[in-house]
Motif scaffolding. Structure first.
Motif, PDB file in Angstrom:
ATOM      1  N   ILE A  20     -91.768 -40.004-114.928  1.00 48.01           N
ATOM      2  CA  ILE A  20     -93.098 -39.988-115.264  1.00 48.01           C
ATOM      3  C   ILE A  20     -94.039 -39.908-114.055  1.00 48.01           C
ATOM      4  O   ILE A  20     -95.209 -39.531-114.267  1.00 48.01           O
ATOM      5  N   MET A  21     -93.567 -40.317-112.969  1.00 44.04           N
ATOM      6  CA  MET A  21     -94.490 -40.200-111.471  1.00 44.04           C
ATOM      7  C   MET A  21     -94.764 -38.589-111.446  1.00 44.04           C
ATOM      8  O   MET A  21     -95.736 -38.018-111.408  1.00 44.04           O
ATOM      9  N   TYR A  41     -87.652 -30.329-109.435  1.00 44.61           N
ATOM     10  CA  TYR A  41     -86.291 -30.240-109.443  1.00 44.61           C
ATOM     11  C   TYR A  41     -85.654 -31.794-109.535  1.00 44.61           C
ATOM     12  O   TYR A  41     -86.060 -32.799-109.237  1.00 44.61           O
ATOM     13  N   GLU A  42     -84.775 -31.678-110.728  1.00 42.80           N
ATOM     14  CA  GLU A  42     -84.412 -32.994-111.087  1.00 42.80           C
ATOM     15  C   GLU A  42     -82.938 -32.764-111.314  1.00 42.80           C
ATOM     16  O   GLU A  42     -81.929 -31.802-111.735  1.00 42.80           O
ATOM     17  N   GLY A  49     -84.345 -39.202-117.228  1.00 47.39           N
ATOM     18  CA  GLY A  49     -83.297 -40.029-117.561  1.00 47.39           C
ATOM     19  C   GLY A  49     -82.782 -41.338-116.773  1.00 47.39           C
ATOM     20  O   GLY A  49     -81.692 -42.016-117.278  1.00 47.39           O
ATOM     21  N   ALA A  51     -85.260 -44.344-114.661  1.00 47.04           N
ATOM     22  CA  ALA A  51     -86.212 -45.692-114.907  1.00 47.04           C
ATOM     23  C   ALA A  51     -87.273 -45.403-116.020  1.00 47.04           C
ATOM     24  O   ALA A  51     -87.436 -45.969-116.993  1.00 47.04           O
ATOM     25  N   ASN A  56     -84.329 -47.768-120.402  1.00 49.91           N
ATOM     26  CA  ASN A  56     -83.914 -48.204-119.045  1.00 49.91           C
ATOM     27  C   ASN A  56     -85.172 -49.000-118.446  1.00 49.91           C
ATOM     28  O   ASN A  56     -85.217 -49.567-117.550  1.00 49.91           O
ATOM     29  N   PHE A 187     -91.920 -44.389-122.149  1.00 47.08           N
ATOM     30  CA  PHE A 187     -92.512 -43.416-120.946  1.00 47.08           C
ATOM     31  C   PHE A 187     -91.545 -42.202-120.910  1.00 47.08           C
ATOM     32  O   PHE A 187     -92.142 -41.105-120.161  1.00 47.08           O
ATOM     33  N   GLU A 210     -80.358 -31.094-107.276  1.00 50.93           N
ATOM     34  CA  GLU A 210     -80.594 -32.128-106.273  1.00 50.93           C
ATOM     35  C   GLU A 210     -81.192 -31.960-104.931  1.00 50.93           C
ATOM     36  O   GLU A 210     -80.481 -30.893-104.430  1.00 50.93           O
ATOM     37  N   VAL A 211     -82.274 -32.428-104.582  1.00 48.08           N
ATOM     38  CA  VAL A 211     -82.679 -32.202-103.233  1.00 48.08           C
ATOM     39  C   VAL A 211     -82.016 -32.816-102.394  1.00 48.08           C
ATOM     40  O   VAL A 211     -81.892 -34.199-102.292  1.00 48.08           O
ATOM     41  N   ALA A 398     -79.972 -51.827-118.386  1.00 49.12           N
ATOM     42  CA  ALA A 398     -81.392 -50.890-118.362  1.00 49.12           C
ATOM     43  C   ALA A 398     -81.141 -50.178-117.219  1.00 49.12           C
ATOM     44  O   ALA A 398     -80.170 -50.122-116.652  1.00 49.12           O
ATOM     45  N   SER A 440     -96.827 -47.934-116.210  1.00 49.95           N
ATOM     46  CA  SER A 440     -97.904 -48.081-116.912  1.00 49.95           C
ATOM     47  C   SER A 440     -99.251 -47.696-116.091  1.00 49.95           C
ATOM     48  O   SER A 440    -100.425 -47.248-116.689  1.00 49.95           O
TER      49      SER A 440
HETATM   50  C1  LIG Z   1     -85.425 -52.871-115.976  1.00 47.49           C
HETATM   51  C2  LIG Z   1     -86.686 -52.171-115.747  1.00 47.49           C
HETATM   52  C3  LIG Z   1     -88.156 -52.511-116.492  1.00 47.49           C
HETATM   53  C4  LIG Z   1     -89.290 -51.853-116.256  1.00 47.49           C
HETATM   54  N1  LIG Z   1     -90.204 -52.166-117.449  1.00 47.49           N
HETATM   55  C5  LIG Z   1     -91.230 -51.579-117.229  1.00 47.49           C
HETATM   56  C6  LIG Z   1     -92.277 -51.843-118.027  1.00 47.49           C
HETATM   57  O1  LIG Z   1     -92.124 -52.612-119.025  1.00 47.49           O
HETATM   58  N2  LIG Z   1     -93.403 -51.057-117.976  1.00 47.49           N
HETATM   59  C7  LIG Z   1     -93.699 -50.285-117.098  1.00 47.49           C
HETATM   60  O2  LIG Z   1     -94.765 -49.851-116.850  1.00 47.49           O
HETATM   61  N3  LIG Z   1     -92.756 -50.027-116.173  1.00 47.49           N
HETATM   62  C8  LIG Z   1     -91.510 -50.834-116.245  1.00 47.49           C
HETATM   63  N4  LIG Z   1     -90.552 -50.367-115.159  1.00 47.49           N
HETATM   64  C9  LIG Z   1     -90.982 -49.229-114.142  1.00 47.49           C
HETATM   65  C10 LIG Z   1     -90.831 -48.078-114.604  1.00 47.49           C
HETATM   66  O3  LIG Z   1     -89.920 -47.717-115.265  1.00 47.49           O
HETATM   67  C11 LIG Z   1     -90.861 -47.095-113.400  1.00 47.49           C
HETATM   68  O4  LIG Z   1     -92.093 -47.581-112.583  1.00 47.49           O
HETATM   69  C12 LIG Z   1     -91.282 -45.740-113.595  1.00 47.49           C
HETATM   70  O5  LIG Z   1     -90.146 -45.291-114.666  1.00 47.49           O
HETATM   71  C13 LIG Z   1     -90.613 -45.062-112.383  1.00 47.49           C
HETATM   72  O6  LIG Z   1     -90.898 -43.517-112.613  1.00 47.49           O
HETATM   73  P1  LIG Z   1     -90.500 -42.465-111.512  1.00 47.49           P
HETATM   74  O7  LIG Z   1     -90.749 -41.129-112.108  1.00 47.49           O
HETATM   75  O8  LIG Z   1     -90.924 -43.115-110.174  1.00 47.49           O
HETATM   76  O9  LIG Z   1     -88.905 -42.722-111.385  1.00 47.49           O
HETATM   77  P2  LIG Z   1     -87.699 -42.077-112.715  1.00 47.49           P
HETATM   78  O10 LIG Z   1     -88.071 -42.263-113.906  1.00 47.49           O
HETATM   79  O11 LIG Z   1     -86.238 -43.101-112.047  1.00 47.49           O
HETATM   80  O12 LIG Z   1     -87.347 -40.880-112.103  1.00 47.49           O
HETATM   81  C14 LIG Z   1     -86.982 -40.286-110.721  1.00 47.49           C
HETATM   82  C15 LIG Z   1     -86.145 -39.192-110.936  1.00 47.49           C
HETATM   83  O13 LIG Z   1     -85.956 -38.532-109.854  1.00 47.49           O
HETATM   84  C16 LIG Z   1     -84.551 -38.056-109.996  1.00 47.49           C
HETATM   85  N5  LIG Z   1     -84.232 -37.936-108.341  1.00 47.49           N
HETATM   86  C17 LIG Z   1     -83.923 -38.812-107.618  1.00 47.49           C
HETATM   87  N6  LIG Z   1     -83.635 -37.949-106.326  1.00 47.49           N
HETATM   88  C18 LIG Z   1     -83.520 -36.708-106.482  1.00 47.49           C
HETATM   89  C19 LIG Z   1     -83.153 -35.644-105.612  1.00 47.49           C
HETATM   90  N7  LIG Z   1     -82.849 -35.840-104.471  1.00 47.49           N
HETATM   91  N8  LIG Z   1     -83.236 -34.442-106.318  1.00 47.49           N
HETATM   92  C20 LIG Z   1     -83.792 -34.487-107.507  1.00 47.49           C
HETATM   93  N9  LIG Z   1     -83.915 -35.408-108.438  1.00 47.49           N
HETATM   94  C21 LIG Z   1     -83.953 -36.523-107.980  1.00 47.49           C
HETATM   95  C22 LIG Z   1     -83.788 -38.948-110.589  1.00 47.49           C
HETATM   96  O14 LIG Z   1     -82.617 -38.475-111.189  1.00 47.49           O
HETATM   97  C23 LIG Z   1     -84.822 -39.412-111.620  1.00 47.49           C
HETATM   98  O15 LIG Z   1     -84.585 -38.617-112.830  1.00 47.49           O
HETATM   99  C24 LIG Z   1     -89.369 -50.857-115.347  1.00 47.49           C
HETATM  100  C25 LIG Z   1     -88.533 -50.644-114.395  1.00 47.49           C
HETATM  101  C26 LIG Z   1     -86.952 -51.133-114.678  1.00 47.49           C
HETATM  102  C27 LIG Z   1     -85.774 -50.771-113.966  1.00 47.49           C
END
Ligand SMILES: Cc1cc2nc3c(=O)[nH]c(=O)nc-3n(C[C@H](O)[C@H](O)[C@H](O)COP(=O)(O)OP(=O)(O)OC[C@H]3O[C@@H](n4cnc5c(N)ncnc54)[C@H](O)[C@@H]3O)c2cc1C
Length: 502
Positions: A20-21, A41-42, A49, A51, A56, A187, A210-211, A398, A440
């Motif tokens: 989501i970020m 790049y994912e 897939g 968090a 999850n 999300f 993967e980076v 999760a 959120s």
């Molecule tokens: C148990 C749990 C409950 C939660 N409940 C809530 C909630 O109720 N409400 C809420 O707002 N938030 C909640 N959160 C937090 C929320 O899920 C996260 O803040 C959010 O999903 C983070 O998004 P992200 O894009 O940073 O990370 P992610 O969704 O984890 O995405 C990161 C991506 O980067 C990829 N990646 C990593 N390293 C590399 C690399 N070197 N090269 C290429 N790809 C790479 C990974 O495969 C992954 O797909 C919860 C988290 C958890 C674990």
């Protein structure tokens, strides 16, 4: 054998990770600078897939309506609601952005990613009932919390959420607050819809990439070493980028460490996996429509606040209860058992060990949860739903939380529960560490990334950002009319419940 390919064209922006970020930052940048070239790049075959996947995380649209950790009781008995106001304002920015994207046809029907689910808080015992009443009285004076209602009458609480009141000891004082403007957010669906749009406007989306390394070029840009795998082959190629967002979720710190970013020094991570009980029994699901948060046990961090949640995922309803802590040294669900040991550096070992030494109640709680029997797990659920039986519930794992441990002067380590932006001094690379309120409040967090990494653009970008988030720069907490207008407007567009009239 891994083949090496020639460097690909340089990009203005590379977003590492498909959660989501990265989705939100890509969307904002494409809106602000349509001509900039962007690549994502994912490492996994699927986007969102980790968090951000709906199973999850708990899907709570965190806005301070139900989480006790955003309000603190001061020594004089008054309640500090500052953090609750901030989180709520940030969530209102998310709602405005998503509403603008629905209106623009970038996101599909709102119910595919957000649904109205009341947010409740439930407490037991005289002291906590008194605290919740005072918390309610303070919060509900602000228009952002004007729809909150309080009751210490089990009959009313039973009308709000029948599972909570059934077979409860009538002599036990309980109280609850309920806010019908709350939401459940998928999300994962949100991220995927944004990525689909980004692809349609020429953002290069690359799963299974993967980076693995990053180094500075002489001109200050970054060269990324990318390992790509298909069903039959593996390649390594190099990509240059002017700006890198290390949106790797639990691996974000690892990416900053690989890049040698000095601002990442002193940070460590504590991995805690989240386990939930899931109920798919339609009869029970039909009797509960709320996200009900309780109080974390004494000494426990906010991430262990128990909650009984209605989830709406792909049109189907389910219930989740948890979290129960699990142990796992990985920083991502699909990470490596070497994640935690591999993240240790001379500068973060001191903070990590001192954090553990000064948080013995947390260590004790984690140990207790890890060794909890089925009976104990059921007892925790029955604090919320006294009639629950284990046959209706299945344990699921999760996402993996990577909680920030930050070194303070003198190298004392502090466990942080928020979400934190770490950026290089020249703004060429940034990452988001931590979890809650995380997804959120992604738009507010990424606006901070933009402000820190592109300071000279801020004045020029402001009007375009206000097209997406009209109240940017104004305080909703301090302007009741604006708060009511904004929450009513986004509720209508997103199919959420409108704020209640006084
Ligand atoms: C148990 C749990 C409950 C939660 N409940 C809530 C909630 O109720 N409400 C809420 O707002 N938030 C909640 N959160 C937090 C929320 O899920 C996260 O803040 C959010 O999903 C983070 O998004 P992200 O894009 O940073 O990370 P992610 O969704 O984890 O995405 C990161 C991506 O980067 C990829 N990646 C990593 N390293 C590399 C690399 N070197 N090269 C290429 N790809 C790479 C990974 O495969 C992954 O797909 C919860 C988290 C958890 C674990």
């Amino acid at each position: 054998m891994t083949k090496t390919q020639a460097s690909l064209r340089p990009y203005d922006v590379v977003l590492v990770g498909g959660g989501i970020m990265s989705a939100t930052l890509g969307l904002l940048l494409k809106h602000l600078e349509p001509t900039w070239t962007i690549a994502v790049y994912e490492r996994l075959p699927e986007l969102a897939g980790e968090a951000s996947d709906p199973w999850n995380n708990a899907g709570t649209g965190h806005s301070g309506l139900c989480e006790l950790n955003y309000t603190a009781e001061l020594p004089d008995g008054s309640i500090d609601i500052g953090r609750a106001l901030t989180v709520n304002e940030q969530f209102q920015q998310s709602r405005q952005l998503w509403a603008a994207l629905v209106e623009a046809g970038i996101l599909g029907k709102p119910e595919t990613f957000i649904n109205p689910v009341p947010h409740m808080t439930l407490v037991h015992g005289k002291t906590d009932v008194d605290y919740l009443r005072r918390r309610f009285e303070t919060l509900s004076e602000n228009a952002l919390f004007g729809s909150m209602r309080f009751s210490d009458d089990p009959a009313v609480i039973g009308e709000w959420a029948p599972l909570l009141a059934q077979s409860r000891d009538p002599g036990e004082p309980i109280a609850a607050t309920r806010d019908v403007t709350g939401s459940d957010v998928n999300f994962g669906a949100l991220s995927k819809q944004i990525f689909t749009y980004l692809k349609s406007v020429d953002v290069s989306i690359n799963p299974r990439c993967e980076v693995r390394g990053m180094r500075r070029n002489n001109d200050g840009s970054w060269q990324l070493r990318i390992h790509q795998h298909t069903d039959n082959d593996r390649f390594t190629h190099k990509v240059d980028a002017r700006f890198v967002f290390a949106g790797g979720g639990g691996w974000a710190l690892k990416l900053l460490q690989k890049a040698g970013v000095p601002e990442a020094r002193g940070y460590g991570l504590l991995p805690v996996s989240g386990r939930f009980l899931r109920c798919d029994n339609p009869e029970i699901i039909a009797r509960h429509d709320a996200k009900v948060y309780g109080k974390a046990p004494v000494g426990a961090p906010p991430m262990s606040m128990p909650h009984l949640d209605t989830r709406v995922i792909d049109g189907e309803r389910a219930l989740l209860f948890g979290p129960y802590a699990g142990t796992n040294p990985k920083f991502l669900k699909n990470g490596s058992i070497l994640d935690a040991p591999g993240s240790l550096r001379p500068h973060n070992i001191g903070p990590l060990t001192s954090m553990l030494a000064s948080n013995l109640p947390l260590v004790w709680l984690l140990t207790k949860q890890l060794t909890a029997t089925r009976k104990k797990k059921l007892a925790a659920l029955r604090e919320f739903a006294p009639e629950a039986v284990m046959d209706d519930w299945t344990m699921i794992t999760a996402g993996q939380r990577a909680q920030i441990v930050k070194g303070e002067p003198g190298r004392r380590g502090v466990l942080e529960f928020g979400t934190e932006v770490v950026a290089a001094h020249d703004g060429s690379i940034a990452a988001v560490l931590g979890a809650s309120p995380g997804a959120s409040t992604a738009p507010a967090i990424l606006l901070e990334v933009l402000a820190r990494c592109f300071p000279s653009y801020q004045r020029y970008w402001a009007p375009s950002l206000r097209e997406l988030i009209p109240t940017l720069g104004s305080s909703l907490a301090g302007d009741a009319a604006l708060a009511r207008h904004t929450t009513s407007r986004t509720a209508e567009i997103l199919g959420l419940t409108a704020p209640l009239r006084d």
